[in-house]
Structure formats: structure tokens, C-alpha cells
Design a protein around this motif. Structure first.
Motif, short mmCIF file in Angstrom:
data_model
loop_
_atom_site.label_atom_id
_atom_site.label_comp_id
_atom_site.label_asym_id
_atom_site.label_seq_id
_atom_site.Cartn_x
_atom_site.Cartn_y
_atom_site.Cartn_z
N ARG A 189 3.15 6.15 -3.06
CA ARG A 189 4.10 7.08 -3.74
C ARG A 189 4.13 7.24 -5.07
O ARG A 189 4.97 8.26 -5.59
N THR A 190 3.37 6.47 -5.97
CA THR A 190 3.07 6.71 -7.32
C THR A 190 2.21 8.15 -7.59
O THR A 190 2.17 8.34 -8.63
N THR A 191 1.66 8.75 -6.37
CA THR A 191 0.84 9.98 -6.69
C THR A 191 1.68 11.07 -7.37
O THR A 191 2.91 11.32 -6.82
N LYS A 192 1.13 11.81 -8.35
CA LYS A 192 2.09 12.84 -8.96
C LYS A 192 2.12 13.93 -8.00
O LYS A 192 1.00 14.12 -7.37
N ARG A 193 3.25 14.37 -7.94
CA ARG A 193 3.59 15.51 -6.83
C ARG A 193 3.13 15.05 -5.50
O ARG A 193 2.53 16.00 -4.66
N PHE A 194 3.62 13.95 -5.09
CA PHE A 194 3.17 13.41 -3.71
C PHE A 194 3.48 14.30 -2.64
O PHE A 194 2.89 14.38 -1.68
N LYS A 197 1.95 7.03 8.97
CA LYS A 197 2.41 8.04 10.02
C LYS A 197 3.88 8.01 10.22
O LYS A 197 4.76 8.76 10.25
N GLU A 198 4.41 6.31 10.22
CA GLU A 198 5.76 6.14 10.49
C GLU A 198 6.76 6.57 9.31
O GLU A 198 7.79 7.14 9.62
N ARG A 199 6.26 6.59 8.27
CA ARG A 199 6.96 6.98 6.80
C ARG A 199 7.10 8.55 6.74
O ARG A 199 7.94 9.34 6.32
N TYR A 200 5.56 9.17 6.89
CA TYR A 200 5.47 10.72 6.64
C TYR A 200 5.28 11.31 7.91
O TYR A 200 4.07 11.79 7.86
N MET A 201 6.23 11.55 8.65
CA MET A 201 5.89 12.11 10.19
C MET A 201 5.50 13.46 9.97
O MET A 201 4.66 13.95 10.70
N VAL A 231 -7.58 0.00 8.74
CA VAL A 231 -7.38 1.36 8.83
C VAL A 231 -6.40 1.85 9.81
O VAL A 231 -5.74 2.73 9.37
N SER A 232 -6.55 1.25 10.98
CA SER A 232 -5.58 1.78 12.08
C SER A 232 -4.08 1.13 11.70
O SER A 232 -3.13 2.29 11.92
N ILE A 233 -3.87 0.01 11.01
CA ILE A 233 -2.40 -0.51 10.68
C ILE A 233 -1.89 0.31 9.63
O ILE A 233 -0.67 0.69 9.84
N ILE A 234 -2.74 0.51 8.51
CA ILE A 234 -2.17 1.51 7.34
C ILE A 234 -2.09 2.74 7.91
O ILE A 234 -0.87 3.39 7.49
N ALA A 235 -2.78 3.49 8.50
CA ALA A 235 -2.71 4.76 9.28
C ALA A 235 -1.50 4.71 10.06
O ALA A 235 -0.41 5.65 9.97
N GLN A 236 -0.98 3.80 10.82
CA GLN A 236 0.28 3.80 11.66
C GLN A 236 1.42 3.77 10.70
O GLN A 236 2.57 4.52 10.71
N HIS A 237 1.57 2.76 9.86
CA HIS A 237 2.57 2.62 8.60
C HIS A 237 2.73 4.09 7.75
O HIS A 237 3.82 4.31 7.84
N VAL A 246 0.95 -1.19 -0.04
CA VAL A 246 -0.09 -0.20 0.14
C VAL A 246 0.78 1.13 0.03
O VAL A 246 0.58 2.20 -0.69
N ILE A 247 1.84 1.39 0.87
CA ILE A 247 2.63 2.44 0.98
C ILE A 247 3.40 2.56 -0.31
O ILE A 247 3.62 3.93 -0.86
#
Ligand SMILES: Nc1nc2c(ncn2[C@@H]2O[C@H](COP(=O)(O)OP(=O)(O)OP(=O)(O)O)[C@@H](O)[C@H]2O)c(=O)[nH]1
Length: 392
Positions: free
Chosen positions: A97-102, A131-135, A123-129, A92-93
Motif C-alpha cells: 500500500r505504500t506504492t505511489k498512486r497504488f 486477492k481477498e483485499r483487492y478483488m 507465493v500462493s498464500i500471498i496471492a490469496q491475501h 507484505v500487504i
């Protein structure tokens, strides 16, 4: 404000699909982008195929746990939804990142129905990941609470909802709650029309997301509501609503002479739209519990004046005396006045209390039932002990 939107499970994906549609509308009608990346994540292949606007490739419609579920969902077991999300989070993460002008995005919005298996658990697991990557970017959650009939017929509904709310509230910067049942009450023909409900859920975000992205000076208000205002306001438990009042587009000759009368008519309409926004909030709350609030008025430029903003601010202050209130204006509409209202940092939500209480009282019964099942399984294993098996 630009949000990267991620819908999880069937409910989350369908609401995300509405955001994708709204983004398309923003591009064509207002020449702005509000959701540069919209993704759907599910354990059910058929649900992903049924979406309309989200790009139909594997990067945007992401199947997780395919091997475990055979692409057929997790059958309301949200622990399994969470386990699968944990295993496939990187997939998912990487797709986000493939989003244009992420890096231009202001934040993330994860969406799910609280009562199911996939969305509720993941939902909470993905939110946590995320958050960890994009603080540096906020992660918001939009959570749909179950329909009344689901709570009555299936106790797992209440339990899943409580577990989902507890988990997501501890990781997301804000949790926007949406009570499905409120949309049914508004219009009985909606009962089985989920797509109509989804468009009503998403509609209050329209002006809010577009206002700060506007580039045409003609449509920029005296006080623009930009991403910074929204980020400063949205925190913790949050609800959103909007209300509309029609305003006249024709200027009649007496308008010029009776300036005061026209002003008070506008103010009255503004208050009416604000009242509607508050009574149509996504979940019934007591505004006195709000620590932060905002309102955004969108109307033809000539209908917006200092008086109206002040009057609405005073009115909101009366309703939410403990809140820090932000406001903005957006001179965009042609013949309506729309007021969008957010109450945030809510301290005491009756509905959340209800799910926590009911689940806590259900826990001993659920645990006993699980223990009985385990006992029965042990008994039958015991009975078969001396019977030979054909497997090694
Ligand atoms: N507003 C809205 N709510 C929905 C929609 N679909 C389902 N729901 C609600 O969301 C809850 C969860 O259902 P789903 O999203 O179908 O479940 P899921 O996350 O896909 O999980 P599984 O089906 O168990 O794998 C339901 O109990 C409903 O209350 C929808 O399209 N719109």
C-alpha cells in the motif's frame, strides 16, 4: 499496463529486481511507468541484501519469518515457507500500500521459483491475501520451473513444484510458466548465469507493458494494446515469447517505386519474428490448446501496415485455431521489428502433467519414509524412557 510486482524467495526476488530495472528503463527511455511498486519478500536476509534495483528499505525488501529461520531461509521446505507467509502476510500487504498512486495499478504480478522453499510455499498464500483485499484487480503469477539437473538430483524439487503449481493455479487469475532449462539450452554460456536468464525472462514484457502507457501521439499505434486487452487475454495457464527481425532504416530510391516488394519484405520479416517468438516461448506448448492469444508488433511506423497485421493474425490463427486472438501495434522501434506473443487459457500442459504424475507416484514412497522416521524417533524415545533428564 501498470503492475505491482512482488518477488518471493531468491528466484522471485531476483526476477522482480529485473522488473524494477525494466521500470527504470521505461521511465528514462519512454517516459512511462510500468511497475510503480516492486517488492522482494524472503526469509533470507543475505538474498535480500544482494538485490540491485529494488529500493533498499524494509518496506520494499521484506524479511518474513525472521524469528523462525534466523534470517537464513527455509531450506527447501515449502510447507514452512507457506506457514511463515500466512503469519506475516499483513506485513507484505501493508508494504504494498505504500506504492505511489497504488489505485492506478492495473494488477499484481507475484513471482517465485517453484522448486524452492520460501517462494514455492509463500507465493500462493500471498496471492490469496492480495486477492481477498483487492478483488477488483487481477493477480498474475510468474513461476520459474526448475532446471533439469535439479529434478534429477533432488526429489523434493518435483514434489515442491507440483504442490506450488496446484496451489497457485487455484488462486491466481493466470499463471505464466517459465521453464528455466529452455534458457540454458538457448545458450550454453548461460548455464551458471542466472542474472542473464532473468533478463531474458523479463524482456518479452517490455513492449507489452509500455504500449498501453505511451502518451506521445507519435508512438501510439492504430490499434493500441492496452491493459484491457491484456486482462481480457491472460487467464489460466499462460506462456509468453518474443522474436526480433532487423529492418532497414535507410530509405533507398527504389523503395518508392517498388512499394509492393518492400511491403512483402516487411511482411516476411514480421512472420520471421513471429516464428521466433513462438519457438522461443517461455515453455514449450501446443498452441492448439490455447483458448486465448495475442500478438503485439513493435516496429518503425513505416514498417507497420494493415497487410502485415492481417498476415500475422492469419498465421497465428492457423497455429491456434481455437483461440480468441487480440492484436496491437506499437510504432516505436528504430531498426527492429519485435513481435510479442502470448498463448493463454491453455487446457493441457504436458509439463504440468509431468510434475503432477511424478509427484503422485512419489507420494507413497515419501509417506512411507516419513512414517519410518517417526517410528525410529518413537523407538529412541522409548529406549530413553527410564533415563532421568536434567530439565524439568
Ligand atoms: N530463473 C531463475 N531461477 C532461479 C534463480 N534462483 C533460483 N532459481 C530457481 O528457483 C528454484 C528455487 O530456488 P530459490 O528461489 O533459491 O528458493 P527460495 O524460494 O529462496 O527457498 P529457500 O532457499 O528454500 O528458502 C531453484 O530450484 C531454481 O530452479 C534465479 O535467479 N533465476
Amino acid at each position: 499496463m501498470k503492475l505491482i510486482v512482488i518477488g518471493l524467495g531468491q528466484c522471485g526476488s531476483r526476477i522482480a529486481d529485473e522488473f524494477a530495472r525494466m521500470d527504470k528503463r521505461a521511465r528514462s527511455q519512454r517516459n512511462v511507468s510500468i511497475c510503480p511498486g516492486v517488492f522482494a519478500v524472503n526469509t533470507d536476509q543475505a538474498d535480500l541484501s544482494g538485490l540491485v534495483t529494488i529500493k533498499p528499505d524494509h518496506q520494499h525488501r521484506i524479511l518474513i519469518g525472521g524469528r523462525k529461520t534466523g534470517g537464513h531461509g527455509v531450506g527447501k521446505i515449502n510447507e514452512l515457507g507457506a506457514e511463515i507467509a500466512r503469519a506475516d502476510a499483513d506485513k507484505v500487504i501493508d508494504a504494498l500500500r505504500t506504492t505511489k498512486r497504488f489505485y492506478d495499478a492495473d494488477g499484481f504480478l507475484v513471482i517465485a521459483g517453484a522448486a524452492g522453499g520460501t517462494g514455492s510455499g509463500s507465493v500462493s498464500i500471498i496471492a490469496q491475501h492480495i486477492k481477498e483485499r483487492y478483488m477488483d484487480k487481477p493477480v498474475y503469477a510468474l513461476i520459474a520451473l526448475p532446471f533439469e539437473h535439479e529434478e534429477k538430483t533432488e526429489e523434493r524439487t518435483v514434489y515442491n513444484t507440483a504442490v506450488c503449481l496446484k496451489s497457485i493455479s487455484s488462486v491466481a487469475d493466470a499463471v505464466i510458466l517459465v521453464e528455466n532449462q529452455r534458457y540454458v539450452r538457448k545458450d550454453f554460456s548461460l548455464r551458471y548465469n542466472l542474472s542473464k536468464i532473468n533478463s531474458l525472462i523479463v524482456e518479452p514484457f517490455w513492449d507489452l507493458l509500455c504500449a498501453g502507457e505511451e502518451k506521445n501521439s507519435k508512438y501510439i499505434g492504430a490499434k493500441t494494446m492496452d491493459a484491457g486487452d491484456i486482462i481480457q487475454t491472460i487467464s489460466g495457464w499462460t506462456v509468453i515469447g518474443h522474436g526480433k527481425a532487423r529492418v532497414r532504416t535507410l530509405t533507398l530510391p527504389f523503395d518508392k517505386t517498388d512499394h509492393f516488394r518492400m511491403k512483402s519484405v516487411s511482411n516476411y520479416k514480421g512472420i520471421r519474428a513471429m516464428d521466433e517468438a513462438v519457438s522461443e516461448l517461455s515453455l514449450k506448448i501446443d498452441p492448439r490448446d490455447a483458448g486465448r492469444a495475442l500478438f503485439l508488433i513493435s516496429a518503425p511506423a513505416k514498417e507497420i501496415n494493415m497487410d502485415i497485421i492481417k498476415e500475422q493474425g492469419d498465421w497465428l490463427r492457423e497455429m491456434a485455431p481455437n483461440a480468441i486472438i487480440r492484436n496491437g501495434d506499437y510504432p516505436r522501434e528504430k531498426d527492429t521489428m519485435t513481435v510479442t506473443v502470448i498463448f493463454s487459457e491453455l487446457s493441457d500442459l504436458e509439463r504440468v502433467r509431468y510434475y503432477y504424475n511424478r509427484s503422485t507416484s512419489m507420494m507413497p514412497v515419501i509417506k512411507q519414509r516419513q512414517a519410518d522416521l517417526a517410528d525410529r524417533r518413537r523407538d529412541i524415545d522409548e529406549l530413553s524412557r527410564d533415563i532421568p533428564s536434567l530439565l524439568e
